[in-house]
Design an enzyme around this catalytic site. Structure first.
Site, PDB file in Angstrom:
ATOM      1  N   LYS A 224     -12.812  89.601  54.021  1.00  0.00           N
ATOM      2  CA  LYS A 224     -13.857  88.759  54.586  1.00  0.00           C
ATOM      3  C   LYS A 224     -13.321  88.088  55.843  1.00  0.00           C
ATOM      4  O   LYS A 224     -12.190  87.577  55.850  1.00  0.00           O
ATOM      5  CB  LYS A 224     -14.294  87.708  53.554  1.00  0.00           C
ATOM      6  CG  LYS A 224     -15.401  86.781  54.044  1.00  0.00           C
ATOM      7  CD  LYS A 224     -15.821  85.806  52.951  1.00  0.00           C
ATOM      8  CE  LYS A 224     -16.883  84.835  53.453  1.00  0.00           C
ATOM      9  NZ  LYS A 224     -17.332  83.893  52.409  1.00  0.00           N
TER      10      LYS A 224
ATOM     11  N   SER B  48     -22.035  83.245  51.965  1.00  0.00           N
ATOM     12  CA  SER B  48     -21.533  83.699  53.252  1.00  0.00           C
ATOM     13  C   SER B  48     -20.757  85.009  53.162  1.00  0.00           C
ATOM     14  O   SER B  48     -20.380  85.576  54.184  1.00  0.00           O
ATOM     15  CB  SER B  48     -20.615  82.618  53.844  1.00  0.00           C
ATOM     16  OG  SER B  48     -19.465  82.411  53.033  1.00  0.00           O
TER      17      SER B  48
ATOM     18  N   SER C 155     -20.817  81.107  47.803  1.00  0.00           N
ATOM     19  CA  SER C 155     -20.722  82.250  48.708  1.00  0.00           C
ATOM     20  C   SER C 155     -20.183  83.532  48.097  1.00  0.00           C
ATOM     21  O   SER C 155     -20.197  84.568  48.755  1.00  0.00           O
ATOM     22  CB  SER C 155     -19.863  81.872  49.928  1.00  0.00           C
ATOM     23  OG  SER C 155     -20.539  80.906  50.699  1.00  0.00           O
TER      24      SER C 155
END
Length: 507
Positions: A74, A150, A174
């Protein structure tokens, strides 16, 4: 190996093939890159390919429990030396990291082969993945909808079969929100379980944690074994699990007492599909022999949200100010929404921050009291099906006002009008269930048990008591066996016919 063969295996299964000599890490990487080139143009999940570095790693025949398995990082706080961690931000897009994050070190030691970094909203500040700098990531189940945020880039990539697992982190939901939106399993570890260093010890007062998104429960368990454990920068060590997390998978959870609620902590509307998802999950739990009771902790949801936002605003202000100081960038290098959140943080005093943080203990005690009577809390993960791209954008008038306030240096007006706070709260009505586990530091998971009539995933959330990761994994494995989901395939991107079906069900 062909793409259809690759897609039949999870990370643990691929690692077993490598150890058996049936496939090499280089062959796996070639297939993963082929799959990325097939579907990423439609999804925008990977925003920084690292193919040459991945080929270098794969050529070394990496060893470890997951040796040779393709993986994605990520693009938020998961630094890889020599590559930028942009956090969805223009100013950081070309700033290379000086070293690996500790969790990346651990993934590499386990033999994983990172082939790229995934898209995020700027600084992970939204529950959708639509940064202005990189553009939106789209949901593989329906590309007109968000994969959540996210960790939306990671979720879209795993759901589409680019890699069987990908790095994620969770500061307000997230991991769980994109898991719910993309039909994946998402476990948020408890506070302190997984390191965040070496540059950060306990970001957001411990509300934010590293983790992964996977298609199978056993992959999440294996990866938690790889990630877990303190490091020199950890604020405090926590006790290790009684046994490896991988051994929890398949271990009976026993007869559990589970409280469930489909009521929004903010008192706002919950979509009938989310209510249905919880009711169906409760019925399944009863079929499996668990006691399921409608109950919820005595937590004032609006008070908890305000206390969470006080920390969120302050963290955003410190982050923006720090990046400006380190890079010399200007306001134009940040999204207007980010600047407004930072302004909200600067408008609050340090005393406001401390008082808000002190109240966290009240919410922790209330959840602990609930867990003294119930093993787990079951809720929707999100308040409704994944929204369409752009649905949670601020209205045009607010974007115009934000730009004007920044340009004229009058951001403090927002504290008098509360227009930004109102818009933030409006957006949180789509994801009111996940912040509780972040603020209290307890582990939680989203389990993909429900699909809407239109074919969109909609997961349900379970929140455990402190150190309850093992219990969550035991129950998740039981649910996975009872209602298998791993072979369900998204219908918004192409899949080989041998691993797909018209309705997205297992073939």
């Amino acid at each position: 190996m062909r793409v259809d063969e690759y897609l039949r295996h999870d990370a643990v299964g691929l690692a077993e093939l490598v150890r058996a000599g049936e496939v090499t890490s280089t062959e796996l990487l070639d297939v993963a890159i082929e799959r990325a080139e097939q579907v990423n143009p439609a999804l925008n999940a990977i925003i920084l390919p690292m193919y040459e570095e991945a080929r270098r790693l794969a050529a070394t025949a990496p060893e470890g429990p997951l040796g040779g398995v393709p993986f994605l990082l990520k693009d938020l706080f998961q630094d890889y030396a020599g590559y930028p961690t942009s956090c969805g931000n223009r100013a950081l897009r070309h700033v290379p990291a000086s070293g690996h994050a500790e969790v990346v070190h651990r993934w590499l030691k386990a033999g994983l082969v990172p082939l790229g970094k995934t898209n995020v909203p700027e600084f992970g500040a939204k529950a959708v993945t639509e940064p202005l700098e990189f553009g939106p990531t789209r949901n593989p189940w329906n590309t007109g909808h968000t994969p959540g945020g996210s960790s939306g880039g990671s979720a879209a990539a795993v759901a589409a079969g680019i890699t069987p697992a990908a790095g994620a982190n969770d500061g307000g939901g997230s991991i769980r929100i994109p898991a719910a939106a993309c039909g994946l399993f998402g476990l948020k570890p408890g506070r302190g379980r997984v390191p965040f260093g070496p540059l950060r010890g306990e970001p957001m007062n411990g509300a934010s944690v590293n983790g992964v998104l996977t298609r199978t429960v056993r992959d999440s368990a294996a990866l938690l074994d790889v990630m877990a454990g303190s490091e020199p920068t950890s604020p405090y060590p926590i006790a290790p699990p009684e046994r490896p997390y991988a051994q929890e998978v398949g271990h009976p959870p026993g007869r559990l007492r589970i409280g469930f609620s489909q009521r929004s902590p903010l008192g706002t509307r919950v979509h009938p599909e989310a209510v249905r998802a919880v009711r169906e999950a409760a019925a399944l739990l009863e079929e499996l022999g668990h006691e399921v009771v409608e109950a919820e902790p005595a937590i004032d949801g609006r008070s908890l949200t305000e206390d969470f936002l006080t920390m969120w605003y302050g963290s955003m202000a410190a982050l923006v100010d720090g990046i400006k100081a380190d890079t010399g960038c200007a306001d134009d290098d940040f999204e207007p929404d980010t600047l407004m959140l930072a302004a909200m943080g600067r408008a609050r005093s340090s005393a406001d921050y401390v008082r808000g943080h002190d109240r966290w203990n009240q919410h922790i005690l209330a959840l602990a009291d609930f867990h003294s009577r119930y093993d787990l809390l079951l809720t929707p993960t999100i308040a409704g099906p994944p929204v369409t791209i752009g649905r949670l954008d601020p209205p045009t008038w607010l974007r115009t006002a934000e730009r004007l306030l920044v340009r004229t240096r009058t951001e403090r007006i927002v504290t008098a009008t509360d227009m930004v706070a109102t818009e933030v709260m409006n957006n949180l009505t789509a994801t009111p269930f996940t912040m509780t586990a972040n603020l209290t530091g307890t582990p939680a998971m989203s389990v993909p048990l429900h699909w809407t009539d239109s074919g969109l995933p909609l997961g349900v959330q379970f929140i455990a008591a402190a150190a309850g990761e093992g219990l969550l994994l035991r129950l998740a494995a039981q649910l996975e066996q009872a209602r298998p989901w791993e072979r369900r395939r998204p219908t918004g991107v192409p899949f080989p016919t041998s691993v797909s079906s018209r309705d997205g069900a297992a073939s």
